[in-house]
Design an enzyme around this catalytic site. Structure first.
Site, PDB file in Angstrom:
ATOM      1  N   TYR A 126       0.840  -1.210   0.000  1.00  0.00           N
ATOM      2  CA  TYR A 126       0.000   0.000   0.000  1.00  0.00           C
ATOM      3  C   TYR A 126       0.869   1.251   0.000  1.00  0.00           C
ATOM      4  O   TYR A 126       0.646   2.185  -0.797  1.00  0.00           O
ATOM      5  CB  TYR A 126      -0.926  -0.056   1.226  1.00  0.00           C
ATOM      6  CG  TYR A 126      -1.526   1.263   1.626  1.00  0.00           C
ATOM      7  CD1 TYR A 126      -2.540   1.859   0.877  1.00  0.00           C
ATOM      8  CD2 TYR A 126      -1.096   1.925   2.786  1.00  0.00           C
ATOM      9  CE1 TYR A 126      -3.094   3.076   1.258  1.00  0.00           C
ATOM     10  CE2 TYR A 126      -1.651   3.126   3.180  1.00  0.00           C
ATOM     11  CZ  TYR A 126      -2.649   3.692   2.410  1.00  0.00           C
ATOM     12  OH  TYR A 126      -3.191   4.904   2.792  1.00  0.00           O
TER      13      TYR A 126
HETATM   14  P1  NAP Z   1     -12.703   5.217   2.344  1.00  0.00           P
HETATM   15  O1  NAP Z   1     -13.786   5.502   3.318  1.00  0.00           O
HETATM   16  O2  NAP Z   1     -12.381   3.795   2.009  1.00  0.00           O
HETATM   17  O3  NAP Z   1     -13.064   6.014   0.993  1.00  0.00           O
HETATM   18  C1  NAP Z   1     -12.411   5.784  -0.200  1.00  0.00           C
HETATM   19  C2  NAP Z   1     -13.275   6.322  -1.325  1.00  0.00           C
HETATM   20  O4  NAP Z   1     -12.602   6.089  -2.567  1.00  0.00           O
HETATM   21  C3  NAP Z   1     -14.661   5.658  -1.435  1.00  0.00           C
HETATM   22  O5  NAP Z   1     -15.658   6.648  -1.479  1.00  0.00           O
HETATM   23  C4  NAP Z   1     -14.585   4.911  -2.743  1.00  0.00           C
HETATM   24  O6  NAP Z   1     -15.794   4.885  -3.467  1.00  0.00           O
HETATM   25  C5  NAP Z   1     -13.584   5.742  -3.514  1.00  0.00           C
HETATM   26  N1  NAP Z   1     -13.032   4.962  -4.613  1.00  0.00           N
HETATM   27  C6  NAP Z   1     -12.463   3.730  -4.575  1.00  0.00           C
HETATM   28  N2  NAP Z   1     -12.143   3.330  -5.810  1.00  0.00           N
HETATM   29  C7  NAP Z   1     -12.520   4.326  -6.653  1.00  0.00           C
HETATM   30  C8  NAP Z   1     -12.486   4.484  -8.067  1.00  0.00           C
HETATM   31  N3  NAP Z   1     -11.996   3.540  -8.869  1.00  0.00           N
HETATM   32  N4  NAP Z   1     -12.955   5.637  -8.609  1.00  0.00           N
HETATM   33  C9  NAP Z   1     -13.464   6.612  -7.804  1.00  0.00           C
HETATM   34  N5  NAP Z   1     -13.539   6.508  -6.456  1.00  0.00           N
HETATM   35  C10 NAP Z   1     -13.080   5.371  -5.896  1.00  0.00           C
HETATM   36  O7  NAP Z   1     -11.330   5.899   2.784  1.00  0.00           O
HETATM   37  P2  NAP Z   1     -11.003   6.903   3.999  1.00  0.00           P
HETATM   38  O8  NAP Z   1     -10.965   6.144   5.262  1.00  0.00           O
HETATM   39  O9  NAP Z   1     -11.879   8.101   3.867  1.00  0.00           O
HETATM   40  O10 NAP Z   1      -9.474   7.270   3.628  1.00  0.00           O
HETATM   41  C11 NAP Z   1      -9.205   8.117   2.572  1.00  0.00           C
HETATM   42  C12 NAP Z   1      -7.725   8.239   2.258  1.00  0.00           C
HETATM   43  O11 NAP Z   1      -6.907   8.181   3.430  1.00  0.00           O
HETATM   44  C13 NAP Z   1      -7.179   7.188   1.316  1.00  0.00           C
HETATM   45  O12 NAP Z   1      -6.442   7.846   0.288  1.00  0.00           O
HETATM   46  C14 NAP Z   1      -6.238   6.374   2.199  1.00  0.00           C
HETATM   47  O13 NAP Z   1      -5.174   5.810   1.443  1.00  0.00           O
HETATM   48  C15 NAP Z   1      -5.730   7.429   3.132  1.00  0.00           C
HETATM   49  N6  NAP Z   1      -5.134   6.994   4.419  1.00  0.00           N
HETATM   50  C16 NAP Z   1      -5.706   6.025   5.163  1.00  0.00           C
HETATM   51  C17 NAP Z   1      -5.172   5.674   6.408  1.00  0.00           C
HETATM   52  C18 NAP Z   1      -5.852   4.668   7.299  1.00  0.00           C
HETATM   53  O14 NAP Z   1      -5.479   4.538   8.479  1.00  0.00           O
HETATM   54  N7  NAP Z   1      -6.847   3.971   6.817  1.00  0.00           N
HETATM   55  C19 NAP Z   1      -4.025   6.333   6.877  1.00  0.00           C
HETATM   56  C20 NAP Z   1      -3.445   7.323   6.092  1.00  0.00           C
HETATM   57  C21 NAP Z   1      -4.022   7.657   4.869  1.00  0.00           C
HETATM   58  P3  NAP Z   1     -17.104   4.049  -2.978  1.00  0.00           P
HETATM   59  O15 NAP Z   1     -17.711   4.913  -1.900  1.00  0.00           O
HETATM   60  O16 NAP Z   1     -17.923   3.960  -4.197  1.00  0.00           O
HETATM   61  O17 NAP Z   1     -16.599   2.739  -2.464  1.00  0.00           O
END
Ligand code: NAP
Length: 212
Positions: A126
């Site tokens: 990732y």
């Molecule tokens: P999330 O709730 O999983 O939201 C991700 C969004 O991306 C969803 O709305 C999803 O759409 C959309 N998506 C996925 N594939 C797509 C595609 N092909 N085209 C358009 N949209 C697409 O994520 P989050 O928790 O808000 O996190 C957001 C960011 O934080 C990410 O970039 C992640 O890498 C980063 N991050 C995460 C962590 C962690 O602890 N988890 C730490 C640091 C950074 P759908 O709603 O249709 O599924």
């Protein structure tokens, strides 16, 4: 500014759409599924556009002033989707923003995206994907900011953070606070071409950004 939010239906994305509705900026919520438009409208998005990061997204950028990339394939898909969305989807949107003349680009990256090898092994794939997208953004002509939060929680936001070019400690941060930092970053011109780590802390958001 009219701001395209890629990942608007995600957990950070929904906070950002709601917070932006109370700001001077207007959100163009980018979703994959037209049925998500109703939620975006209820959260206060000025408009919704349907686009998939695995395909051409140029139409979503028309007349935008800025992009926030907060999309991600999430933990429930395979490693191939991490490459398709987190890496190549981000790169596709960066290239499309450049071609469309949309200069400002905020990337939700991750702490350790610059050093995947120092993170726990299960995160290497990732973080390498995030690293490649970040490097592509840095090499672009865009006015980028790389926002690198640590582990995210769904706790309510506190408005208190610690953000610096590098944080050598562990911690976490509520998604609601990440959204607040993204919104404030749009107004902080000094953050252009900057990268910062982000965790919960003791400082206010606006003053932390100013002192970067
Ligand atoms: P999330 O709730 O999983 O939201 C991700 C969004 O991306 C969803 O709305 C999803 O759409 C959309 N998506 C996925 N594939 C797509 C595609 N092909 N085209 C358009 N949209 C697409 O994520 P989050 O928790 O808000 O996190 C957001 C960011 O934080 C990410 O970039 C992640 O890498 C980063 N991050 C995460 C962590 C962690 O602890 N988890 C730490 C640091 C950074 P759908 O709603 O249709 O599924």
């Amino acid at each position: 500014m009219r701001v395209l939010i890629a990942g608007a239906n995600g957990k950070i994305g929904q906070h950002l759409v709601r917070q932006m509705a109370g700001s001077q900026h207007s959100a163009r919520a980018m979703v994959r599924n037209p049925e998500q438009a109703k939620t975006m409208e209820e959260l206060g998005a000025a408009e919704t556009v349907v686009a998939d990061l695995e395909q051409d997204c140029s139409h979503a950028l028309k007349d935008c002033d800025a992009v926030v990339f907060t999309a991600g394939s999430g933990p429930h898909t395979g490693p191939d989707k991490t490459i398709d969305v987190d890496q190549n989807g981000a790169i596709r949107l960066i290239d499309a923003a450049e071609a469309a003349g949309v200069k400002r680009f905020l990337m939700v990256s991750s702490m350790r995206a610059d050093a995947p090898g120092k993170a726990p092994e299960k995160l290497h794939h990732y973080l390498r994907a995030k690293q490649k997208a970040d490097e592509h953004l840095r090499a672009s002509s865009l006015d980028f900011t790389l926002v690198r939060p640590g582990p995210l929680t769904n706790d309510p936001g506190t408005g208190r953070v610690e953000l610096r070019p590098r944080l050598d400690r562990t911690g976490s941060i509520p998604r609601e606070d990440v959204a607040a930092v993204l919104l404030a970053t749009l107004d902080a011109d000094n953050t252009v071409h900057q990268t910062f780590d982000l965790l919960s802390g003791d400082d206010g958001i606006a003053e932390s950004l100013v002192s970067l």
